[in-house]
Scaffold this motif. Structure first.
Motif, PDB file in Angstrom:
ATOM      1  N   VAL A 180      -4.685   2.933  11.609  1.00 53.60           N
ATOM      2  CA  VAL A 180      -5.847   2.287  12.241  1.00 53.60           C
ATOM      3  C   VAL A 180      -6.076   2.858  13.645  1.00 53.60           C
ATOM      4  N   LYS A 181      -4.985   3.029  14.404  1.00 51.91           N
ATOM      5  CA  LYS A 181      -5.119   3.543  15.770  1.00 51.91           C
ATOM      6  C   LYS A 181      -5.708   4.949  15.799  1.00 51.91           C
ATOM      7  N   SER A 182      -5.333   5.761  14.825  1.00 53.49           N
ATOM      8  CA  SER A 182      -5.795   7.149  14.807  1.00 53.49           C
ATOM      9  C   SER A 182      -7.178   7.308  14.193  1.00 53.49           C
ATOM     10  N   GLY A 183      -7.739   6.206  13.670  1.00 51.83           N
ATOM     11  CA  GLY A 183      -9.061   6.270  13.062  1.00 51.83           C
ATOM     12  C   GLY A 183      -9.041   6.634  11.592  1.00 51.83           C
ATOM     13  N   GLY A 184      -7.854   6.742  11.021  1.00 51.43           N
ATOM     14  CA  GLY A 184      -7.757   7.050   9.592  1.00 51.43           C
ATOM     15  C   GLY A 184      -8.242   5.913   8.724  1.00 51.43           C
ATOM     16  N   SER A 185      -8.261   4.693   9.293  1.00 50.32           N
ATOM     17  CA  SER A 185      -8.755   3.519   8.582  1.00 50.32           C
ATOM     18  C   SER A 185      -9.387   2.576   9.589  1.00 50.32           C
ATOM     19  N   ASN A 186     -10.432   1.849   9.132  1.00 53.10           N
ATOM     20  CA  ASN A 186     -11.105   0.906  10.022  1.00 53.10           C
ATOM     21  C   ASN A 186     -10.399  -0.442  10.096  1.00 53.10           C
ATOM     22  N   THR A 187      -9.640  -0.779   9.039  1.00 51.34           N
ATOM     23  CA  THR A 187      -8.962  -2.078   8.989  1.00 51.34           C
ATOM     24  C   THR A 187      -7.534  -1.896   8.494  1.00 51.34           C
ATOM     25  N   TYR A 188      -6.772  -2.959   8.623  1.00 41.15           N
ATOM     26  CA  TYR A 188      -5.402  -2.947   8.103  1.00 41.15           C
ATOM     27  C   TYR A 188      -5.378  -3.066   6.579  1.00 41.15           C
ATOM     28  N   GLY A 189      -6.494  -3.466   5.976  1.00 42.14           N
ATOM     29  CA  GLY A 189      -6.542  -3.653   4.533  1.00 42.14           C
ATOM     30  C   GLY A 189      -6.417  -5.115   4.150  1.00 42.14           C
ATOM     31  N   ASN A 190      -6.663  -5.411   2.868  1.00 46.33           N
ATOM     32  CA  ASN A 190      -6.644  -6.795   2.386  1.00 46.33           C
ATOM     33  C   ASN A 190      -5.420  -7.113   1.541  1.00 46.33           C
ATOM     34  N   ASP A 191      -4.426  -6.221   1.553  1.00 42.54           N
ATOM     35  CA  ASP A 191      -3.196  -6.552   0.844  1.00 42.54           C
ATOM     36  C   ASP A 191      -2.338  -7.451   1.727  1.00 42.54           C
ATOM     37  N   LEU A 192      -1.165  -7.820   1.248  1.00 43.95           N
ATOM     38  CA  LEU A 192      -0.314  -8.745   1.992  1.00 43.95           C
ATOM     39  C   LEU A 192       0.025  -8.209   3.374  1.00 43.95           C
TER      40      LEU A 192
ATOM     41  N   GLY B  26      -1.614  -6.043   5.203  1.00 49.02           N
ATOM     42  CA  GLY B  26      -2.809  -6.035   6.041  1.00 49.02           C
ATOM     43  C   GLY B  26      -3.121  -7.407   6.606  1.00 49.02           C
ATOM     44  N   LEU B  27      -3.034  -8.444   5.747  1.00 50.16           N
ATOM     45  CA  LEU B  27      -3.303  -9.805   6.204  1.00 50.16           C
ATOM     46  C   LEU B  27      -2.291 -10.244   7.265  1.00 50.16           C
ATOM     47  N   MET B  28      -1.036  -9.883   7.068  1.00 54.48           N
ATOM     48  CA  MET B  28      -0.010 -10.284   8.033  1.00 54.48           C
ATOM     49  C   MET B  28      -0.169  -9.535   9.351  1.00 54.48           C
ATOM     50  N   LEU B  29      -0.565  -8.261   9.286  1.00 57.66           N
ATOM     51  CA  LEU B  29      -0.779  -7.500  10.521  1.00 57.66           C
ATOM     52  C   LEU B  29      -1.919  -8.097  11.345  1.00 57.66           C
ATOM     53  N   LYS B  30      -2.989  -8.503  10.668  1.00 59.85           N
ATOM     54  CA  LYS B  30      -4.097  -9.144  11.382  1.00 59.85           C
ATOM     55  C   LYS B  30      -3.621 -10.398  12.095  1.00 59.85           C
ATOM     56  N   GLU B  31      -2.827 -11.209  11.393  1.00 58.83           N
ATOM     57  CA  GLU B  31      -2.327 -12.450  11.987  1.00 58.83           C
ATOM     58  C   GLU B  31      -1.383 -12.147  13.142  1.00 58.83           C
ATOM     59  N   CYS B  32      -0.560 -11.145  12.974  1.00 63.08           N
ATOM     60  CA  CYS B  32       0.410 -10.784  14.014  1.00 63.08           C
ATOM     61  C   CYS B  32      -0.305 -10.355  15.298  1.00 63.08           C
ATOM     62  N   ASP B  33      -1.421  -9.653  15.160  1.00 64.96           N
ATOM     63  CA  ASP B  33      -2.168  -9.184  16.331  1.00 64.96           C
ATOM     64  C   ASP B  33      -2.971 -10.289  17.001  1.00 64.96           C
ATOM     65  N   SER B  34      -3.319 -11.314  16.224  1.00 62.71           N
ATOM     66  CA  SER B  34      -4.237 -12.333  16.753  1.00 62.71           C
ATOM     67  C   SER B  34      -3.562 -13.646  17.097  1.00 62.71           C
ATOM     68  N   SER B  35      -2.296 -13.816  16.708  1.00 64.50           N
ATOM     69  CA  SER B  35      -1.646 -15.111  16.922  1.00 64.50           C
ATOM     70  C   SER B  35      -0.268 -14.931  17.534  1.00 64.50           C
TER      71      SER B  35
ATOM     72  N   GLY C 170       0.789  -1.221   0.000  1.00 63.52           N
ATOM     73  CA  GLY C 170       0.000   0.000   0.000  1.00 63.52           C
ATOM     74  C   GLY C 170       0.819   1.267   0.000  1.00 63.52           C
ATOM     75  N   THR C 171       2.014   1.218  -0.588  1.00 58.17           N
ATOM     76  CA  THR C 171       2.871   2.392  -0.642  1.00 58.17           C
ATOM     77  C   THR C 171       3.418   2.525  -2.059  1.00 58.17           C
ATOM     78  N   SER C 172       4.419   3.353  -2.277  1.00 63.30           N
ATOM     79  CA  SER C 172       4.960   3.554  -3.618  1.00 63.30           C
ATOM     80  C   SER C 172       6.397   3.083  -3.701  1.00 63.30           C
TER      81      SER C 172
END
Length: 510
Positions: free
Chosen positions: A279-291, A293-302, A213-215
């Motif tokens: 996400v913490k600041s409310g700029g986005s509701n989720t980490y996103g569905n890119d690679l 974002g998926l890894m961040l979700k896993e990192c927080d939950s596992s 999600g960057t350049s």
């Protein structure tokens, strides 16, 4: 009394270290060589501790200094001169030594299938290969094994589902359009463009946008370290890889490598923190569905996927998701620049399927000839020229007995150009051989393995092929091109199979 105890402990430790040294570096290689010789497998005698590393490196370096005299794609003798020499001397099956690791070279597709698919659990990446991969990729998906690999694979795979990748074609096309606009502006001053550098920046931009999600500009230093700075150190690191514990010694080359990885960790941590803070600041509701974002979700939950794992996986996909497609596109453009008749056929298909519209997920799937051209490029100029798997338990592969601890090595470049498998035109560029699919292109479908196959097949295979199709189609829509008279044909190993002098093309606007 205390001094005697210390002396006794030192003697015990020294004796244990000496015993291990003698066992690993002297007795074991000779015992394995004798065992394989009884079974009819011979090879060059290994040098103490080094094996054949120096000979392989020196022969490659000597050839790299000389351009090919003709525009030939028969390159096995250039990328694997040592293996070709030993094959002629000892036969198609022979053993050579990478340091203290014995490797049986095998060029039989049925054995390839057994190792990578049928007996997958009995063969894994070799210790020497993993050590080297860890040096420049960290402990990401490419360089972990066993349950750790299974966990990482399950986590990463959803980001590369085919339907999700097809939805990324708009992002890929946007990156390509910016690059082509720049090429068009450059053409006004000089129609000759060195294309390998351009496609490397482009594929860097694509992986930055689609996975993180960057350049490209934001991750430019990451790419510079992974694609240039670390690869510059690899030849010397390989040369010294046989020294016990070399990677832990505070030598100048290791200090340089450690410093580069510290900088990488800091850069990637910054990209990760930016997503988390959004996400913490409310700029986005989720980490996103890119690679990422998926890894961040896993990192927080596992607890099985840590922040350290996250950083290491990002390194892997920054380089693997960027270099493979860049190299594929570079060789494809080189081949189409040298064979204008195939370029015209590909352009005609693109106009028929896409017209002047930007390729999307639906149209890309109908670009059959473009796909054939990419497959033929991967056959002649594969991303990896060799694959090695270590035997984890004593095994039989057809009539080949493989003791535990012995590796099996497949010369991919040789398999891809074996005339017994592909026909007399094996060294020629002929995409039509893939007109009925991969399984009908040669006598054995497992002779074609640019992305490996079986459970450990490259997770980014579909992404690389769709990305390459979109970019190639857009280039064909906007430009015709030919190889510059300044092109020098010199395929050689340089952190993968690369054109040593680049690929200068002369572009004309359509």
């Amino acid at each position: 009394m205390e001094g005697r105890w210390i002396l006794s402990i030192c003697i015990v430790l020294f004796t244990a270290a000496l015993w291990r040294f003698v066992t690993v570096y002297w007795w074991r290689p000779r015992a394995i060589a004798a065992q394989l010789k009884k079974e009819g497998i011979q090879g060059p005698p290994p040098r103490f501790m080094v094996g054949q590393i120096a000979e392989i490196q020196n022969m490659r370096s000597a050839i790299k200094d000389h351009d090919m005299e003709s525009f030939s794609h028969d390159i096995f003798h250039r990328v694997h001169p040592a293996l070709l020499k030993w094959r002629k001397q000892y036969g198609k099956r022979f053993v050579f030594w990478w340091g203290t690791e014995p490797r049986i070279s095998v060029s039989e597709p049925e054995i390839v299938r057994e190792v990578l698919s049928k007996k997958f659990s009995q063969f894994d990446k070799s210790e020497a290969g993993l050590r080297l991969a860890n040096l420049f990729l960290g402990r990401g998906l490419v360089s972990v094994t066993g349950e750790e690999w299974s966990h990482h694979r399950r986590l990463v795979a959803p980001a590369f589902f085919h339907e999700r990748i097809k939805q990324m074609t708009g992002t890929i096309a946007g990156c390509a359009s910016r690059m082509l606009d720049q090429c068009e502006a450059t053409m006004e001053q000089n129609p000759e463009i060195e294309i390998s550098g351009e496609v490397r920046k482009l594929t860097g931009d694509v992986i930055s946008h689609t996975a993180f999600g960057t350049s490209y500009l934001k991750g430019q230093r990451v790419f510079e370290i992974l694609s240039k700075k670390i690869p510059e150190l690899l030849p010397k690191l390989v040369s010294f890889s046989w020294i016990p514990g070399f990677r832990f010694l505070p030598l100048p080359i290791n200090l340089r490598m450690w410093k580069l990885h510290q900088e990488l960790d800091s850069l990637i941590t910054g990209i990760i923190d930016e997503r988390r803070n959004s996400v913490k600041s409310g700029g986005s509701n989720t980490y996103g569905n890119d690679l990422l974002g998926l890894m961040l979700k896993e990192c927080d939950s596992s607890s099985n996927f840590t922040s350290r794992d996250l950083i290491e996986e990002c390194k892997t996909f920054y380089i693997a998701g960027h270099e493979t497609t860049a190299t594929l596109l570079t060789w494809t453009l080189m081949l189409l620049g040298g064979y204008p008749e195939w370029q015209e056929r590909a352009r005609a298909e693109v106009h028929e399927v896409c017209g002047n519209e930007i390729p999307d997920g639906e149209s890309v799937s109908r670009l059959k000839l473009v796909g054939m051209i990419l497959y033929e490029t991967l056959r002649l100029y594969p991303p990896a020229i060799e694959m090695t798997r270590e035997c984890m338990e004593e095994s039989w592969l057809q009539d080949l007995h493989v003791p535990k601890g012995v590796s099996v090595s497949f010369p991919i470049a040789g398999l891809h150009q074996d005339k017994e498998l592909w026909g007399e035109d094996a060294g020629q560029f002929n995409p039509d051989r893939f007109k009925d699919g991969i399984s009908s292109a040669c006598k054995h479908p497992n002779a074609f393995m640019p992305f490996s196959f079986g459970p450990r097949v490259c997770v980014g295979q579909s992404f690389a092929m769709i990305e390459a199709k979109v970019i190639l189609a857009m280039i064909l829509q906007r430009f015709s091109f030919r190889l510059s008279p300044n092109y020098r044909h010199n395929p050689a190993m340089k952190f993968g199979l690369k054109p040593i002098h680049g690929v200068p093309l002369v572009l004309s606007k359509m």
